[in-house]
Design an enzyme around this catalytic site. Structure first.
Site, PDB file in Angstrom:
ATOM      1  NE  ARG A 214      -3.533   2.370   2.588  1.00 63.01           N
ATOM      2  CZ  ARG A 214      -3.418   3.397   3.447  1.00 63.01           C
ATOM      3  NH1 ARG A 214      -2.460   3.398   4.353  1.00 63.01           N
ATOM      4  NH2 ARG A 214      -4.249   4.412   3.397  1.00 63.01           N
TER       5      ARG A 214
ATOM      6  CG  HIS B 146      -1.493   9.140   2.824  1.00 64.15           C
ATOM      7  ND1 HIS B 146      -1.570   7.804   3.174  1.00 64.15           N
ATOM      8  CD2 HIS B 146      -1.203   9.784   3.985  1.00 64.15           C
ATOM      9  CE1 HIS B 146      -1.321   7.657   4.465  1.00 64.15           C
ATOM     10  NE2 HIS B 146      -1.093   8.857   4.990  1.00 64.15           N
TER      11      HIS B 146
ATOM     12  CD  GLU C  14      -5.516   8.020   9.053  1.00 63.83           C
ATOM     13  OE1 GLU C  14      -5.112   9.127   9.441  1.00 63.83           O
ATOM     14  OE2 GLU C  14      -5.126   6.951   9.548  1.00 63.83           O
TER      15      GLU C  14
ATOM     16  CG  ASN D 173      -5.480   3.756   8.104  1.00 65.85           C
ATOM     17  OD1 ASN D 173      -5.474   2.735   7.428  1.00 65.85           O
ATOM     18  ND2 ASN D 173      -5.074   4.922   7.650  1.00 65.85           N
TER      19      ASN D 173
ATOM     20  CE1 TYR E 298      -0.513   3.338  13.245  1.00 67.32           C
ATOM     21  CE2 TYR E 298      -2.479   4.391  12.354  1.00 67.32           C
ATOM     22  CZ  TYR E 298      -1.202   3.892  12.176  1.00 67.32           C
ATOM     23  OH  TYR E 298      -0.622   3.913  10.941  1.00 67.32           O
TER      24      TYR E 298
ATOM     25  CD  GLU F 177      -1.988   4.450   7.703  1.00 64.97           C
ATOM     26  OE1 GLU F 177      -1.849   4.957   8.834  1.00 64.97           O
ATOM     27  OE2 GLU F 177      -2.103   5.123   6.664  1.00 64.97           O
TER      28      GLU F 177
HETATM   29  C1  FCB Z   1      -2.014   7.790  10.183  1.00 70.60           C
HETATM   30  C2  FCB Z   1      -1.551   8.274   8.837  1.00 70.60           C
HETATM   31  C3  FCB Z   1      -0.169   7.792   8.458  1.00 70.60           C
HETATM   32  C4  FCB Z   1       0.778   7.800   9.647  1.00 70.60           C
HETATM   33  C5  FCB Z   1       0.152   7.082  10.822  1.00 70.60           C
HETATM   34  C6  FCB Z   1       1.038   6.992  12.035  1.00 70.60           C
HETATM   35  O1  FCB Z   1      -2.966   8.661  10.699  1.00 70.60           O
HETATM   36  O2  FCB Z   1      -2.427   7.848   7.828  1.00 70.60           O
HETATM   37  O3  FCB Z   1       0.283   8.600   7.410  1.00 70.60           O
HETATM   38  O4  FCB Z   1       1.178   9.061   9.928  1.00 70.60           O
HETATM   39  O5  FCB Z   1      -1.037   7.727  11.176  1.00 70.60           O
END
Ligand code: FCB
Length: 483
Positions: free
Chosen positions: A80, A124, A169, A294, A296, A374
């Protein structure tokens, strides 16, 4: 889902890594590339930590062959990456720049030669500056410019791509860019953010239609969805959590999948709402083939009015994330649980929330193929004297989240692939080079790459998948999943 301690994924599962153009390419003045809003923003004093810019970044523009070789040795079957709009259409309008296109075409050649399927994102965050000068995403015209760029790009590269992601995003583009001011273009205006929110979605819908008109490729969008938990049962905390989740998730998922904006959010924003023209919501809700997620970290949210009580409960206010939350409308604060494991970004680590998020998504909208586009962590990595980079924290993070993905698949969610963020350490937006998210260490002074221990762990994990017995890994039939 587990045999011999190995979490088993369906045989067709896609294994990948992710990057983005401005974060890795560098070569910002080469081969006719136009200026982007991130060039301008990062060169503005005070906007990016240490004054870092993407001018050189990982120099991927010149080192892409080496990077593809590293992907090959890693054993991924999909990559990607994003295409820099100002590289291929420098002014955001007019004919495409053949030299910019050549770069991506050569990248595709190398991927193909290594049996790595390209999974490109069309945007992006590096908007051509000339469009930024005309209001950027707060201007409706930018949506039409995007559709034109996509139309031309798909006719140039189309036959080589089977899946396109329109936007990465859009929440960050709209809210961090136009309300919070942490990202380019650095505005702090809620109406501009709401306009950007709408125009990004419109751009997505127009682009999806343009792609469909030109090719048989699948189309999707990547969202950064939040798993939000109220800090307590207090009605104020619950309301803050609902509005936070509304801003992060429902402002995107509802128009995309239900064809309307959420009523509570529209009430909240009142006169600041964007102008929605007839037909916009039909365009935005054009049926898509997959959703990129995405993910985290979880979010725990309380009411700004209850900070003292929340502190008495042992929470601390998460100063870094709080401005993201638009306290001017949602009156919300992010809080952190003391003692909770967190990454170098200060993001809490709680993989089970990813399983819940994916199950909720399926239950609240419709079953749709999902890619985790992500997932990863920044860590205080360093190169040891023997030249190695040991990052057991990252390995544990990735393993935990892969288990969470497997849990969602076992619960019937149609997850088709997983992309580690990121292949390389890179330019982490407003935090410059201070946050290392890569499974490959980059020496920014020399450009040298050193795979970290997590790279080898991921390589072995992918290889182990290929050796697993497959009887328990049939992907669920989407039509059999209760809505
Ligand atoms: C996301 C972004 C990516 C990177 C990660 C840590 O929000 O899409 O570009 O910065 O966070």
């Amino acid at each position: 889902m587990a045999t011999d301690g190995v979490t088993v994924f369906p045989p067709s599962f896609v294994w990948g890594t992710a990057t983005a153009s401005y974060q890795i390419e560098g070569a910002v003045d080469e081969d006719g590339r136009g200026l982007s809003i991130w060039d301008t923003f990062s060169r503005t004093p005070g906007k990016v930590l240490h004054g870092d810019t993407g001018d050189i970044a990982c120099d991927h523009y010149h080192r892409y062959a080496e990077d593809v070789q590293l992907m090959h040795e890693l054993g991924i079957n999909s990559y990607r990456f994003s295409i820099a709009w100002p590289r291929v259409q420098p002014e955001g309008k007019g004919e495409l720049n053949p030299d910019g296109l050549r770069f991506y075409s050569e990248l595709l050649d190398h991927l193909e030669a290594n049996q790595i399927v390209p999974f490109p994102t069309l945007y992006h965050w590096d908007l051509p500056q000339s469009l930024g000068d005309q209001g950027g995403w707060s201007s409706r015209d930018t949506a039409y410019r995007f559709a034109d760029y996509v139309d031309k790009l798909v006719s140039a590269l189309g036959p080589r791509i089977s899946q396109w992601t329109t936007l990465n995003e859009p929440w960050c583009s709209a809210w961090l860019g136009y309300a919070v001011g942490q990202h380019a273009p650095g505005e702090t205006n809620v109406s501009a953010a709401l306009a950007a929110n709408h125009h990004l979605l419109l751009a997505h819908g127009l682009a999806a239609q343009a792609i469909r008109a030109r090719s048989d490729a699948e189309v999707g969008i990547t969202l950064n969805l939040a798993h939000v938990t109220p800090a307590s049962d207090d009605p104020l905390d619950r309301l803050a959590a609902t509005l936070t989740e509304g801003n992060a998730n429902r402002m995107f998922l509802d128009p995309l999948f239900l064809g309307d904006y959420p009523a509570d959010m529209m009430d909240l924003y009142g006169d600041a709402r964007a102008e929605i023209k007839e037909g916009d919501l039909a365009t935005i809700s054009t049926v898509i083939d997959f959703l990129g997620v995405n993910y985290y970290a979880p979010a725990i949210v309380g009411s700004r009015e209850r900070i003292a009580e929340l502190q008495a409960l042992g929470y601390c206010v998460d100063a870094r994330r709080t401005p993201n939350l638009l306290d001017m409308t949602a009156s919300a604060v992010h809080v952190k649980r003391p003692g909770f494991t967190s990454t170098q970004m200060g993001w809490e680590v709680e993989p089970a929330t990813l399983t819940e998020l994916l199950c909720n998504l399926r239950d609240q909208y419709r079953p749709i193929p999902i890619y985790i586009t992500e997932n990863g962590m920044s860590n205080a990595d360093y190169v040891r004297q023997d030249g190695s980079v040991l990052d057991p924290e990252r390995t544990a993070y990735l393993e935990g989240h892969l288990r969470a993905v497997a849990g969602a698949i076992a619960a019937g969610v149609d997850v088709r692939g997983y992309y580690v963020w990121s292949l390389l350490d890179n330019f982490e937006w407003a935090l410059g080079y201070s946050q290392r998210f890569g499974i490959i260490w980059v020496d920014y002074a020399t450009g040298e790459r050193t795979p970290k221990a997590s790279y080898y762990w991921y390589r072995d994990f992918i290889a182990a998948q290929a050796r697993q017995p497959r009887e328990c890994s049939v992907p669920p039939d989407p039509s059999s999943i209760p809505v």
